[in-house]
Design an enzyme around this catalytic site. Structure first.
Site, mmCIF file in Angstrom:
data_model
loop_
_atom_site.group_PDB
_atom_site.id
_atom_site.type_symbol
_atom_site.label_atom_id
_atom_site.label_comp_id
_atom_site.label_asym_id
_atom_site.label_seq_id
_atom_site.Cartn_x
_atom_site.Cartn_y
_atom_site.Cartn_z
ATOM 1 N N ASP A 326 36.418 45.937 27.149
ATOM 2 C CA ASP A 326 37.069 45.042 28.096
ATOM 3 C C ASP A 326 35.991 44.034 28.530
ATOM 4 O O ASP A 326 34.798 44.287 28.355
ATOM 5 C CB ASP A 326 37.572 45.867 29.284
ATOM 6 C CG ASP A 326 37.975 44.999 30.459
ATOM 7 O OD1 ASP A 326 38.773 44.064 30.249
ATOM 8 O OD2 ASP A 326 37.471 45.239 31.569
ATOM 9 N N ASP A 512 36.969 49.516 32.482
ATOM 10 C CA ASP A 512 36.583 49.998 33.806
ATOM 11 C C ASP A 512 37.713 50.042 34.823
ATOM 12 O O ASP A 512 37.561 50.654 35.883
ATOM 13 C CB ASP A 512 35.463 49.122 34.380
ATOM 14 C CG ASP A 512 35.987 47.756 34.800
ATOM 15 O OD1 ASP A 512 36.718 47.134 33.998
ATOM 16 O OD2 ASP A 512 35.691 47.313 35.920
ATOM 17 N N ASP A 516 42.931 48.966 32.194
ATOM 18 C CA ASP A 516 42.376 49.415 30.912
ATOM 19 C C ASP A 516 42.813 50.832 30.550
ATOM 20 O O ASP A 516 42.592 51.276 29.419
ATOM 21 C CB ASP A 516 40.839 49.381 30.955
ATOM 22 C CG ASP A 516 40.307 47.974 31.131
ATOM 23 O OD1 ASP A 516 40.855 47.060 30.493
ATOM 24 O OD2 ASP A 516 39.351 47.791 31.909
#
Length: 615
Positions: A326, A512, A516
């Site tokens: 990400d 995080d 996600d």
């Protein structure tokens, strides 16, 4: 200190029977000829040495038989040594048990060393909390403290619960959580996490999570569950031992009975060969060293601030072909700040920043907050309109201010000549006149480039999946040297990309935030970055990195591959040496002493090889 003393006491307790048995064994060997003339003394010395060294093995064999486990390493050792005594090969029987006991002693030391890496994490559990009630302080269990309560943390104490500092400032040691030794300064308004150690000042903390949901509780839960999930190699060896041991015993019985009957030879030499075969064939090296290798891998990772939830994920990580990150909060710091202001049409930079801040006064968006941090303003808002996906239009102190993206400037027909600007940009117009634009940057983490470089050296393709705009994603991808990037993705879009990547390779996805979590759950190995952050991310992840360093992803993949190499080295070494000695023993070319090496020696070599993981 108490635990260290206890460990020392256990070592001494184990060394005493080894020393006693060794002395009796040496005395028996030196005076064997004399003792042989007095059988009572001969049996007394050797049988005593045998029982002192081997009572644990014999007792375990008896216990296992009672529970229905008839064929294991303990029964093999007991049958082989009892048979050696029966054919009057008593020194060999004692030697087998004594060297086996010495081998077990070194194996236990190796296991303890590995376990201490994980035990150090368990020590972060806080024993108490100083609860502030009115003007008095009461020492209570952390479980008794509620959300919203105030706790006092004195210098030298471990912070017992997650919370926010409301009074005081201090340096905190986060090494137990992150594996990093760098201290961190905290003051009023800063978040602190359970497990951190307050080094210097007195802190008053308002609790934000109950103990059951605190950082330290989540870590302890992960550590306790880590040993439950077995790797494929562990399961295979367990199954192998289940069939291998009875097969070996059957082979030994056949060797002891069939050749002397068919060849009309004495039973004694063939029984000896069968007993040698039993000792050689003991699967200790495999049964112990393979789980120990994975245990050492998990322990080493824990020492580095990386929690791997099971040995099966060590296997999966070792095969990683694609690592997908990400962007915000994972490769970048997730904290936006103003890095540039460009003024136009007679406005100056301060004007542009001030008008943007007035427009964003009532917004909670991270970009708005970065502008407000750069310029403190106050004013009377007469009207406020938020235009979805574009920005805001407000009237403040009599001025109409428009702040947003390029599309908003076109929609409001504001003349401007700066449509294409790299990065995250907020355009500002005042009373229909274009004032300029502000460049906002989400800083790339210090070790993100190092992470990408190391992953590429490991042969992994590095990809970024982000919900941010293509322009911003392109800048980050270019700076970091990523192989590929996908931008403007919703959570389900990230899942689709992960599924697409999985069709070709084993995929590791690191993220995080709560957005996600679906992709983390879908990947072959999901990694929760900044494991102290999102509950949702850490809950579904297979690996939790206890700080926000993306380079730890490369580190855990490298460690997993090292663990895998050592596992297969031990399997190949143990099987080849045992195979060779089984052939030699079957032809009468190996004695009981060589059998001891093939068992205890191979086990020790395999164990010490496994311990290289902890270096």
């Amino acid at each position: 200190m108490h635990e260290h003393g206890e460990d020392k006491e256990n070592v001494v307790k184990e060394l005493i029977p080894i020393a006693v048995s060794s002395i009796l064994f040496i005395v028996g060997m030196i005076f064997r000829e004399s003792l042989h003339e007095i059988p009572v003394f001969e049996y007394g010395v050797f049988i005593t040495a045998y029982l002192v060294a081997g009572w644990k093995v014999i007792w375990n064999a008896v216990k296992n038989v009672r529970t229905g486990v008839i064929f294991d390493e303990y029964s093999l050792m007991t049958i082989a040594t009892a048979g050696a005594i029966a054919i009057h090969e008593m020194p060999e029987a004692v030697g087998v048990m004594l060297f086996f006991r010495i081998g077990e002693f070194f194996q236990d030391l190796a296991v303890d060393r590995s376990r201490r890496s994980i035990k150090s994490l368990l020590e972060i559990r806080p024993p108490f909390a100083n609860l502030k009630i009115d003007e008095r302080i009461e020492r209570v269990k952390p479980e008794q403290v509620k959300v919203g309560d105030l706790i006092i943390v004195k210098p030298g104490e471990r912070i017992p619960l997650d919370g926010v500092v409301i009074e005081g400032s201090s340096i905190v040691d986060t090494s137990a959580l992150t594996g990093e030794s760098r201290p961190r300064k905290v003051g009023a308004g800063d978040e602190v996490l359970s497990g951190m150690v307050n080094v210097s000042g007195l802190l008053t903390v308002r609790v934000t999570k109950p103990f059951s949901e605190s950082t330290v509780s989540r870590i302890l839960e992960l550590v306790e569950k880590a040993g439950v999930r077995k790797a494929k190699a562990e399961k295979s060896i367990t199954r192998f031992a289940r069939y291998y041991t009875p097969a070996v015993i059957l082979l030994a019985v056949s060797m002891a009975v069939i050749p002397p009957v068919l060849l009309a030879e004495p039973f004694s030499p063939w029984i000896y060969r069968a007993l040698v075969l039993l000792v050689i064939s003991c699967p200790c090296a495999l049964v112990l060293s393979i789980p120990l290798s994975y245990f050492a891998g998990i322990g080493k990772a824990a020492k580095e601030g990386i929690l791997v939830k099971g040995a099966n994920f060590i296997d999966a990580l070792s095969k990683a072909g694609v690592v997908a990150f990400d962007k915000t909060g994972t490769l970048t710091k997730g904290s936006f700040k103003v890095v540039g202001v460009i003024a136009k049409n007679g406005f100056n930079e301060d004007d542009v920043l001030k008008f943007a801040a007035l427009a964003e006064m009532h917004s909670n968006h991270p970009i708005a907050k970065s502008i407000l941090e750069a310029c403190k303003v106050s004013g009377s808002v007469e009207s406020y309109e938020e235009i979805a996906g574009m920005g805001v239009k407000v009237k403040v102190n009599g001025d109409t201010i428009i702040a947003g993206n390029d599309a908003l400037m076109h929609a409001e027909e504001i003349e401007h000549d700066t449509c294409r600007v790299e990065g995250t940009v907020v355009h500002v117009a005042v009373n229909g006149v274009y004032a300029g634009y502000i460049i906002i940057s989400d800083e790339i983490k210090d070790d993100a480039a190092k992470a990408v470089e190391e992953l590429k050296m490991l042969g992994c393709r590095v990809v970024m999946l982000t919900g941010d705009s293509r322009g911003v994603a392109e800048i980050v991808a270019r700076k970091l040297g990523l192989d590929e990037f996908y931008a403007e993705l919703l959570p389900e879009g990230k899942v689709k990309i992960v599924e697409k990547l999985e069709s070709e390779n084993t995929v590791v996805f690191a993220g995080d935030g709560i957005n996600d979590a679906p992709a983390i759950a879908r990947a072959d190995v999901g990694v929760a970055m900044s494991g102290l952050g999102s509950d949702a991310a850490i809950e579904v992840a297979d690996v939790a990195i206890m700080d926000d360093m993306p380079s730890k992803v490369a580190k855990v993949i490298k460690l997993s591959r090292k663990t895998q190499r050592i596992v297969w080295q031990n399997i190949a070494f143990a099987l080849s040496v045992k195979g060779l000695f089984i052939i030699l023993g079957s032809f009468g070319m190996a004695t009981m002493w060589e059998a001891v090496f093939a068992d205890v020696g191979v086990s020790l070599i395999a164990v010490f090889n496994a311990m290289r993981i902890l270096r």
